[in-house]
Design a protein around this motif. Structure first.
Motif, PDB file in Angstrom:
ATOM      1  N   ALA A  97     -14.016  -2.273  -4.540  1.00 45.63           N
ATOM      2  CA  ALA A  97     -13.486  -1.936  -3.219  1.00 45.63           C
ATOM      3  C   ALA A  97     -12.062  -2.466  -3.035  1.00 45.63           C
ATOM      4  CB  ALA A  97     -14.399  -2.496  -2.130  1.00 45.63           C
ATOM      5  N   LEU A  98     -11.788  -3.666  -3.523  1.00 46.55           N
ATOM      6  CA  LEU A  98     -10.442  -4.235  -3.388  1.00 46.55           C
ATOM      7  C   LEU A  98      -9.404  -3.417  -4.144  1.00 46.55           C
ATOM      8  CD1 LEU A  98     -10.987  -8.094  -3.620  1.00 46.55           C
ATOM      9  CD2 LEU A  98     -10.006  -6.820  -1.706  1.00 46.55           C
ATOM     10  N   VAL A  99      -9.719  -3.052  -5.378  1.00 43.79           N
ATOM     11  CA  VAL A  99      -8.764  -2.262  -6.161  1.00 43.79           C
ATOM     12  C   VAL A  99      -8.514  -0.915  -5.483  1.00 43.79           C
ATOM     13  CG1 VAL A  99      -8.460  -1.050  -8.352  1.00 43.79           C
ATOM     14  CG2 VAL A  99      -9.163  -3.441  -8.339  1.00 43.79           C
ATOM     15  N   LYS A 100      -9.564  -0.290  -4.980  1.00 41.62           N
ATOM     16  CA  LYS A 100      -9.409   0.983  -4.280  1.00 41.62           C
ATOM     17  C   LYS A 100      -8.538   0.810  -3.033  1.00 41.62           C
ATOM     18  CE  LYS A 100     -12.187   4.695  -2.253  1.00 41.62           C
ATOM     19  NZ  LYS A 100     -13.550   5.154  -1.961  1.00 41.62           N
ATOM     20  N   MET A 101      -8.777  -0.261  -2.270  1.00 40.90           N
ATOM     21  CA  MET A 101      -8.001  -0.520  -1.060  1.00 40.90           C
ATOM     22  C   MET A 101      -6.536  -0.817  -1.385  1.00 40.90           C
ATOM     23  SD  MET A 101      -8.220  -3.616   1.692  1.00 40.90           S
ATOM     24  CE  MET A 101      -7.362  -4.676   0.536  1.00 40.90           C
ATOM     25  N   ILE A 102      -6.290  -1.628  -2.406  1.00 39.76           N
ATOM     26  CA  ILE A 102      -4.912  -1.963  -2.780  1.00 39.76           C
ATOM     27  C   ILE A 102      -4.158  -0.702  -3.171  1.00 39.76           C
ATOM     28  CG2 ILE A 102      -3.501  -3.140  -4.528  1.00 39.76           C
ATOM     29  CD1 ILE A 102      -5.688  -5.380  -4.498  1.00 39.76           C
ATOM     30  N   ARG A 103      -4.773   0.138  -3.956  1.00 38.09           N
ATOM     31  CA  ARG A 103      -4.111   1.387  -4.376  1.00 38.09           C
ATOM     32  C   ARG A 103      -3.831   2.308  -3.186  1.00 38.09           C
ATOM     33  NH1 ARG A 103      -7.587   1.920  -9.771  1.00 38.09           N
ATOM     34  NH2 ARG A 103      -6.078   0.966 -11.181  1.00 38.09           N
ATOM     35  N   LYS A 104      -4.727   2.300  -2.209  1.00 35.74           N
ATOM     36  CA  LYS A 104      -4.557   3.162  -1.036  1.00 35.74           C
ATOM     37  C   LYS A 104      -3.510   2.606  -0.069  1.00 35.74           C
ATOM     38  CE  LYS A 104      -7.003   4.992   2.939  1.00 35.74           C
ATOM     39  NZ  LYS A 104      -8.120   4.787   3.827  1.00 35.74           N
ATOM     40  N   GLU A 105      -3.541   1.302   0.162  1.00 37.47           N
ATOM     41  CA  GLU A 105      -2.706   0.689   1.195  1.00 37.47           C
ATOM     42  C   GLU A 105      -1.275   0.383   0.767  1.00 37.47           C
ATOM     43  OE1 GLU A 105      -3.540   0.154   4.427  1.00 37.47           O
ATOM     44  OE2 GLU A 105      -5.465   1.129   4.018  1.00 37.47           O
ATOM     45  N   PHE A 106      -1.054   0.162  -0.516  1.00 40.18           N
ATOM     46  CA  PHE A 106       0.260  -0.295  -0.964  1.00 40.18           C
ATOM     47  C   PHE A 106       0.870   0.688  -1.951  1.00 40.18           C
ATOM     48  CE2 PHE A 106      -2.312  -4.110  -0.114  1.00 40.18           C
ATOM     49  CZ  PHE A 106      -1.618  -4.567   0.988  1.00 40.18           C
ATOM     50  N   ASN A 107       2.084   1.049  -1.654  1.00 38.47           N
ATOM     51  CA  ASN A 107       2.831   1.870  -2.592  1.00 38.47           C
ATOM     52  C   ASN A 107       3.505   0.931  -3.572  1.00 38.47           C
ATOM     53  OD1 ASN A 107       2.234   4.295  -1.285  1.00 38.47           O
ATOM     54  ND2 ASN A 107       3.891   3.989   0.178  1.00 38.47           N
ATOM     55  N   GLY A 108       3.497   1.299  -4.790  1.00 36.45           N
ATOM     56  CA  GLY A 108       4.172   0.458  -5.753  1.00 36.45           C
ATOM     57  C   GLY A 108       3.749   0.793  -7.159  1.00 36.45           C
ATOM     58  N   TYR A 109       4.645   0.521  -8.027  1.00 37.57           N
ATOM     59  CA  TYR A 109       4.402   0.721  -9.445  1.00 37.57           C
ATOM     60  C   TYR A 109       3.800  -0.556  -9.998  1.00 37.57           C
ATOM     61  CZ  TYR A 109       5.497   1.495 -14.353  1.00 37.57           C
ATOM     62  OH  TYR A 109       5.418   1.630 -15.708  1.00 37.57           O
ATOM     63  N   ARG A 110       2.781  -0.433 -10.806  1.00 40.01           N
ATOM     64  CA  ARG A 110       2.144  -1.562 -11.483  1.00 40.01           C
ATOM     65  C   ARG A 110       1.631  -2.627 -10.513  1.00 40.01           C
ATOM     66  NH1 ARG A 110       2.655  -2.295 -17.037  1.00 40.01           N
ATOM     67  NH2 ARG A 110       0.876  -3.578 -16.528  1.00 40.01           N
ATOM     68  N   LEU A 111       0.822  -2.190  -9.572  1.00 37.16           N
ATOM     69  CA  LEU A 111       0.196  -3.134  -8.656  1.00 37.16           C
ATOM     70  C   LEU A 111      -0.659  -4.149  -9.407  1.00 37.16           C
ATOM     71  CD1 LEU A 111      -0.787  -0.668  -5.803  1.00 37.16           C
ATOM     72  CD2 LEU A 111       0.913  -2.498  -5.670  1.00 37.16           C
TER      73      LEU A 111
END
Length: 154
Positions: A97-111
Protein backbone atom coordinates in the motif's frame (compact mmCIF):
# COMPACT_ATOMS: atom_id res chain seq x y z
CA UNK A 1 5.88 -2.47 10.41
CA UNK A 2 7.63 -2.43 7.03
CA UNK A 3 10.91 -1.43 8.66
CA UNK A 4 10.47 -4.33 11.12
CA UNK A 5 10.12 -6.75 8.19
CA UNK A 6 13.46 -5.47 6.87
CA UNK A 7 15.06 -5.66 10.33
CA UNK A 8 13.90 -9.26 10.65
CA UNK A 9 15.36 -10.11 7.25
CA UNK A 10 18.63 -8.53 8.31
CA UNK A 11 18.68 -10.71 11.42
CA UNK A 12 17.59 -13.80 9.50
CA UNK A 13 20.51 -13.31 7.12
CA UNK A 14 22.87 -13.11 10.10
CA UNK A 15 24.13 -9.63 9.23
CA UNK A 16 24.58 -8.56 12.84
CA UNK A 17 23.59 -5.76 15.16
CA UNK A 18 25.44 -2.96 13.39
CA UNK A 19 23.79 -3.73 10.05
CA UNK A 20 20.38 -3.92 11.71
CA UNK A 21 20.96 -0.64 13.56
CA UNK A 22 21.97 1.07 10.32
CA UNK A 23 18.91 -0.30 8.57
CA UNK A 24 16.53 0.86 11.31
CA UNK A 25 18.19 4.29 11.39
CA UNK A 26 17.75 4.69 7.65
CA UNK A 27 14.22 3.34 8.00
CA UNK A 28 13.39 6.07 10.51
CA UNK A 29 14.74 8.64 8.05
CA UNK A 30 12.42 7.25 5.35
CA UNK A 31 9.54 7.36 7.80
CA UNK A 32 10.33 11.01 8.59
CA UNK A 33 10.70 11.89 4.90
CA UNK A 34 7.35 10.31 4.01
CA UNK A 35 5.59 11.69 7.07
CA UNK A 36 6.72 15.25 6.39
CA UNK A 37 5.76 14.94 2.73
CA UNK A 38 2.26 13.86 3.81
CA UNK A 39 1.91 16.71 6.32
CA UNK A 40 2.74 14.93 9.58
CA UNK A 41 4.18 16.80 12.53
CA UNK A 42 7.86 16.04 13.20
CA UNK A 43 7.00 15.55 16.88
CA UNK A 44 4.63 12.70 15.99
CA UNK A 45 7.30 10.92 13.98
CA UNK A 46 9.97 11.36 16.65
CA UNK A 47 7.64 10.37 19.50
CA UNK A 48 6.28 7.11 20.90
CA UNK A 49 3.87 6.54 18.02
CA UNK A 50 6.68 6.99 15.47
CA UNK A 51 10.18 5.87 16.31
CA UNK A 52 9.06 4.45 19.65
CA UNK A 53 6.75 1.96 17.95
CA UNK A 54 9.35 1.34 15.24
CA UNK A 55 12.01 0.39 17.79
CA UNK A 56 9.58 -1.95 19.53
CA UNK A 57 8.62 -3.75 16.34
CA UNK A 58 12.17 -3.87 14.96
CA UNK A 59 13.93 -5.12 18.08
CA UNK A 60 11.17 -6.83 20.08
CA UNK A 61 11.39 -10.64 20.09
CA UNK A 62 7.59 -11.01 19.90
CA UNK A 63 7.11 -8.70 16.92
CA UNK A 64 5.09 -10.47 14.23
CA UNK A 65 6.61 -8.33 11.49
CA UNK A 66 10.17 -8.92 12.67
CA UNK A 67 9.53 -12.67 12.90
CA UNK A 68 8.01 -12.72 9.41
CA UNK A 69 11.08 -10.91 8.05
CA UNK A 70 13.39 -13.21 9.99
CA UNK A 71 11.83 -16.24 8.32
CA UNK A 72 12.15 -14.60 4.89
CA UNK A 73 15.82 -13.97 5.67
CA UNK A 74 16.21 -17.62 6.65
CA UNK A 75 14.92 -18.67 3.22
CA UNK A 76 11.24 -19.41 3.86
CA UNK A 77 8.88 -18.23 1.14
CA UNK A 78 6.04 -15.84 1.85
CA UNK A 79 3.58 -18.62 1.02
CA UNK A 80 5.25 -21.00 3.53
CA UNK A 81 5.15 -18.38 6.27
CA UNK A 82 1.51 -17.44 5.63
CA UNK A 83 0.47 -21.12 5.58
CA UNK A 84 2.19 -21.87 8.88
CA UNK A 85 0.83 -19.09 11.07
CA UNK A 86 -2.47 -17.58 12.12
CA UNK A 87 -0.82 -14.29 13.14
CA UNK A 88 -0.97 -11.27 10.86
CA UNK A 89 2.16 -9.34 9.95
CA UNK A 90 0.59 -6.01 9.00
CA UNK A 91 3.77 -4.86 7.28
CA UNK A 92 3.17 -7.24 4.36
CA UNK A 93 0.04 -5.43 3.15
CA UNK A 94 1.30 -2.05 4.37
CA UNK A 95 4.41 -2.39 2.23
CA UNK A 96 2.40 -2.81 -0.95
CA UNK A 97 0.00 0.00 0.00
CA UNK A 98 2.83 2.44 0.79
CA UNK A 99 4.59 1.89 -2.52
CA UNK A 100 1.30 2.33 -4.38
CA UNK A 101 0.54 5.53 -2.43
CA UNK A 102 4.04 6.98 -2.96
CA UNK A 103 3.83 6.38 -6.70
CA UNK A 104 0.38 7.98 -6.84
CA UNK A 105 1.03 10.98 -4.58
CA UNK A 106 4.53 12.03 -5.61
CA UNK A 107 5.85 12.88 -9.00
CA UNK A 108 9.44 12.07 -9.44
CA UNK A 109 11.99 9.94 -11.10
CA UNK A 110 13.44 7.08 -9.06
CA UNK A 111 11.30 7.42 -5.97
CA UNK A 112 12.96 4.18 -4.87
CA UNK A 113 16.08 6.26 -4.14
CA UNK A 114 14.17 8.39 -1.64
CA UNK A 115 12.55 5.31 -0.08
CA UNK A 116 14.94 2.40 -0.70
CA UNK A 117 13.78 0.33 2.27
CA UNK A 118 10.07 0.71 1.52
CA UNK A 119 10.55 -0.11 -2.16
CA UNK A 120 13.08 -2.85 -1.41
CA UNK A 121 10.79 -4.68 1.02
CA UNK A 122 7.95 -4.45 -1.49
CA UNK A 123 10.19 -5.97 -4.20
CA UNK A 124 11.14 -8.82 -1.87
CA UNK A 125 7.49 -9.50 -1.00
CA UNK A 126 6.59 -9.41 -4.71
CA UNK A 127 9.33 -11.95 -5.39
CA UNK A 128 11.39 -9.76 -7.72
CA UNK A 129 14.32 -9.68 -5.26
CA UNK A 130 15.61 -12.02 -2.59
CA UNK A 131 16.17 -10.70 0.94
CA UNK A 132 19.93 -10.88 0.37
CA UNK A 133 19.68 -8.89 -2.87
CA UNK A 134 17.42 -6.28 -1.27
CA UNK A 135 19.61 -5.76 1.79
CA UNK A 136 22.76 -5.78 -0.31
CA UNK A 137 21.22 -3.03 -2.48
CA UNK A 138 20.45 -1.03 0.64
CA UNK A 139 23.84 -1.47 2.27
CA UNK A 140 25.70 -0.51 -0.91
CA UNK A 141 23.90 2.77 -1.55
CA UNK A 142 26.64 5.37 -2.05
CA UNK A 143 27.42 7.40 1.05
CA UNK A 144 25.78 10.80 1.14
CA UNK A 145 24.88 13.41 3.64
CA UNK A 146 22.05 12.03 5.76
CA UNK A 147 21.50 14.95 8.10
CA UNK A 148 19.79 17.83 6.33
CA UNK A 149 16.71 19.98 6.46
CA UNK A 150 14.09 17.87 4.68
CA UNK A 151 11.50 20.63 4.92
CA UNK A 152 13.21 22.29 1.95
CA UNK A 153 12.28 19.29 -0.23
CA UNK A 154 8.58 20.09 -0.18
Amino acid sequence: NVIALAAGMCEGLGLGTNAMSGLVTRGCAEMRRLGLAMGAKPSTISGLSGVGDTFGTCFGPLSRNRQFGYRLGQGDTMEEILASTTEVAEGVDTSKALVKMIRKEFNGYRLDLKYPILFGVAAILEGTKTPLEGLNDLMTIPMRRESFDESKWF
